[in-house]
Design an enzyme around this catalytic site. Structure first.
Site, PDB file in Angstrom:
ATOM      1  N   LYS A 223       0.811  -1.208   0.000  1.00  0.00           N
ATOM      2  CA  LYS A 223       0.000   0.000   0.000  1.00  0.00           C
ATOM      3  C   LYS A 223       0.856   1.274   0.000  1.00  0.00           C
ATOM      4  O   LYS A 223       2.032   1.282   0.356  1.00  0.00           O
ATOM      5  CB  LYS A 223      -0.941   0.001   1.209  1.00  0.00           C
ATOM      6  CG  LYS A 223      -2.119  -0.980   1.085  1.00  0.00           C
ATOM      7  CD  LYS A 223      -3.055  -0.587  -0.040  1.00  0.00           C
ATOM      8  CE  LYS A 223      -4.250  -1.506  -0.198  1.00  0.00           C
ATOM      9  NZ  LYS A 223      -5.286  -1.303   0.817  1.00  0.00           N
ATOM     10  N   ARG A 257      -4.472  -9.697   3.647  1.00  0.00           N
ATOM     11  CA  ARG A 257      -4.576  -9.791   2.186  1.00  0.00           C
ATOM     12  C   ARG A 257      -3.216  -9.409   1.599  1.00  0.00           C
ATOM     13  O   ARG A 257      -2.760  -8.274   1.779  1.00  0.00           O
ATOM     14  CB  ARG A 257      -5.669  -8.851   1.673  1.00  0.00           C
ATOM     15  CG  ARG A 257      -5.897  -8.885   0.172  1.00  0.00           C
ATOM     16  CD  ARG A 257      -6.993  -7.895  -0.204  1.00  0.00           C
ATOM     17  NE  ARG A 257      -7.327  -7.939  -1.627  1.00  0.00           N
ATOM     18  CZ  ARG A 257      -6.699  -7.254  -2.578  1.00  0.00           C
ATOM     19  NH1 ARG A 257      -5.679  -6.454  -2.246  1.00  0.00           N
ATOM     20  NH2 ARG A 257      -7.064  -7.352  -3.843  1.00  0.00           N
TER      21      ARG A 257
END
Length: 298
Positions: A223, A257
């Site tokens: 991210k 995830r």
């Protein structure tokens, strides 16, 4: 606190410190973080099978990236990308999640055997809850204050409080639609409608979302907030992703995830052994490959 999670006909007990590992398979052309382009069904299946072999507990199939620099994918195109892959994996006994916010895609996915719908819109379309209620599929509800594929950064008075309130409201909406409480997963939405420092503030408040009583998904892989911390591009964020995965295990995430399944599984295995939660597994003491790198004579 152990939390029960039902994934259609599969039930798992989410034990703090032992998150399920969700492997990512991108079936679309525009992922921001994955340079691997899986343009055929055979390539997608091979990658998904490799992730399962590496230890993935479930596979999250997506056919449209959340990036804001590409156009919205028509539902029929997304459906054509998703359904054959879901059907093939489900037929092999793989637990499949589908990353979509479109009701027609979600309906086709559960009909093909998907066990979970991963809705990054936060139930912008309440019909997704109806679909999960009718099928028994689990539902991931993610926090965001922006429309799908639209960049937006609200002026939060208290971003963690906003996440807590939003997730509580949307979980109640899902329950009212008939989704069983043990089929709901909450995702605080790192980077979605959040600047990096806001994402960090949200993650630091993790315990507030655990108090809502639902399993939590930590979608931290590669991210942007990790890039802000390390100064590294998405394809160089493995180390920071693993740090975030281990942090997620520490704070009780039910699911992590990740793109790099083998590395995440290894990191979590070492964590368990060092914490005394698991023994050193049996291994071949005569396997020199475990001891050193051999350099054969030329």
């Amino acid at each position: 606190m152990t939390v029960r999670l039902a994934l259609r006909d599969r039930v798992v007990e989410c034990v703090p410190g032992r998150p399920l590992v969700m492997g990512v398979v991108n079936a679309g052309p525009d992922s921001f973080s994955d340079a691997r382009r899986l343009g055929t069904l055979d390539a997608q299946l091979a990658h998904a099978r490799a992730l399962v072999a590496a230890g993935a507990d479930l596979i999250d199939v997506g056919a449209e990236s959340g990036v804001t620099y590409s156009d919205l994918t028509p539902a029929e195109v997304e459906r054509e990308r998703v359904v054959p892959l879901v059907a093939a994996l489900a037929a092999e006994g793989v637990t499949v999640s589908v990353d979509t916010f479109k009701a027609p895609v979600a309906r086709a996915a559960v009909d093909a055997g998907a066990a979970m719908i991963n809705d990054v819109s936060g139930l912008a379309d309440p019909e997704l809850a109806d679909i999960c209620a009718a099928s028994g599929a689990a539902l991931v509800v993610m926090h965001t204050r922006a429309e799908p594929k639209r960049e937006g950064f609200p002026d939060y008075a208290d971003v963690a409080a906003d996440v807590e309130e939003f997730l509580a409201q949307r979980a109640a909406m899902a329950v009212a639609a008939g989704v069983a409480a043990d089929r709901i997963v909450l995702d605080p939405g790192p980077d979605f409608a959040k600047r990096p420092h806001e994402t960090v503030a949200v993650l630091r408040a993790w315990e507030r979302y655990r108090a809502l009583g639902f399993p939590l998904l930590a979608a931290v892989s590669r991210k942007y907030f990790l890039g802000a911390i390390t100064g590294r591009a998405p394809d160089a964020r493995l180390a920071s992703t693993l740090a975030a995965v281990l942090w997620a295990a520490d704070v009780g995430a039910a699911i992590v995830r990740v793109h790099d399944v083998a590395e995440a599984v290894d990191a979590l295995a070492v964590r368990r052994v060092l914490r005394g939660e698991a023994p050193v597994p049996d291994f071949d003491a005569d396997d020199d490959a475990l001891k050193w790198i051999r350099s054969d004579a030329r």
